[in-house]
Design an enzyme around this catalytic site. Structure first.
Site: not given
Ligand code: DGL
Length: 265
Positions: A10-11, A42-43, A73-75, A151, A183-185
């Protein structure tokens, strides 16, 4: 032959919400997790940048012996899953916002999708919304700044609460009774979200579906780890190792040794 690990990236720390579900469902599996904290979020980055990072992180995990990859990570899934599948010949499971189950669950006919701008502006999300969203009103809500709060480990701070309230209240005001955590966060913010929206609003995330899909793919290929576990877990980060080590007890439930990700651009 030693069991090969499942590689997850993930990011940053968000993918730990997927990793903990895999740990619960498949306790015998060895897990390798890469948090690209040095490049999070990443978003707000270009799809090209995210695809390049994803290919590099996947290569690292494959070189470390991965038998399957989870793009937690969805992104990154939106930006890179096609290229990852072209390049690597192993099962690769991605994550996308749970629009389909949310449309099935809503009673008001209005769902809200919380995600990064990168996810919501992607062609993959447009396809997903067109395919499953026609039976409901789908309101999308980018959440700039929220990943950064997770984060920092600020899951319940006043700043996080104010930010989150600003994102979800307009959705509730427009009649949404179902919110997609795209988003997984965001699953780490569930207690705060519950305080803000109450018990009547459904919160839908995807880690259980991802874990099921992983188990299915491993079973089909005869790659499931044998025995009851426990499997081992190892972590790498492209950011400061101590930052991730400090966050792990709260997000993963225990401490883990964290190593620096070798440069893998
Ligand atoms: N966990 C990432 C997701 O699911 C976060 C993306 C990010 O870092 O902005 O999209």
């Amino acid at each position: 032959m030693p069991q090969r690990p499942i590689g997850v990236f993930d990011s940053g720390v968000g993918g730990l919400s997927v990793l903990r579900r895999i740990r619960t469902d498949l306790p015998a599996e060895h897990l390798h997790y890469v948090a690209d904290c040095g490049h999070a979020p990443y978003g707000n980055k270009s799809a090209e940048f995210i695809a390049a990072r994803s290919l590099a992180l996947a290569q690292f995990l494959v070189d470390a012996g991965a038998k399957a990859l989870i793009v937690a990570c969805n992104t990154a899934t939106a930006a890179a899953i096609t290229r990852l599948r072209e390049k690597f010949n192993l099962p690769i499971v991605g994550v996308e916002p749970a629009v389909k189950p949310a449309v099935a669950a809503t009673r008001s006919g209005v769902i809200g999708v919380l995600a990064t701008s990168g996810t919501l502006e992607s062609a993959k999300f447009a396809q997903l919304a067109a395919r499953y969203g026609s039976n409901a009103t789908v309101i999308v809500q980018p959440c700039p700044g929220l990943v950064e709060q997770v984060e920092r480990g600020e899951l319940t701070s006043e700043k996080t609460r104010a930010l989150l309230a600003g994102f979800v209240q307009p959705l509730i005001d427009q009649g949404a009774d179902t919110l997609v955590l795209g988003c997984t966060h965001y699953p780490f913010l569930t207690p705060l979200l519950r305080e803000l929206v109450g018990e009547e609003v459904a919160l839908i995330e995807t880690s259980a579906a991802v874990s099921r899909q992983l188990a299915r793919r491993l079973a089909e290929l005869g790659l499931l780890a044998e025995g009851d576990g426990p499997g081992t877990a190892r972590c790498w980060t492209s950011g400061p190792t101590q930052n991730l080590a400090d966050l792990l007890p709260g997000l993963w439930g225990e401490t883990l040794a964290v190593a620096s990700l070798p440069t893998c651009d």
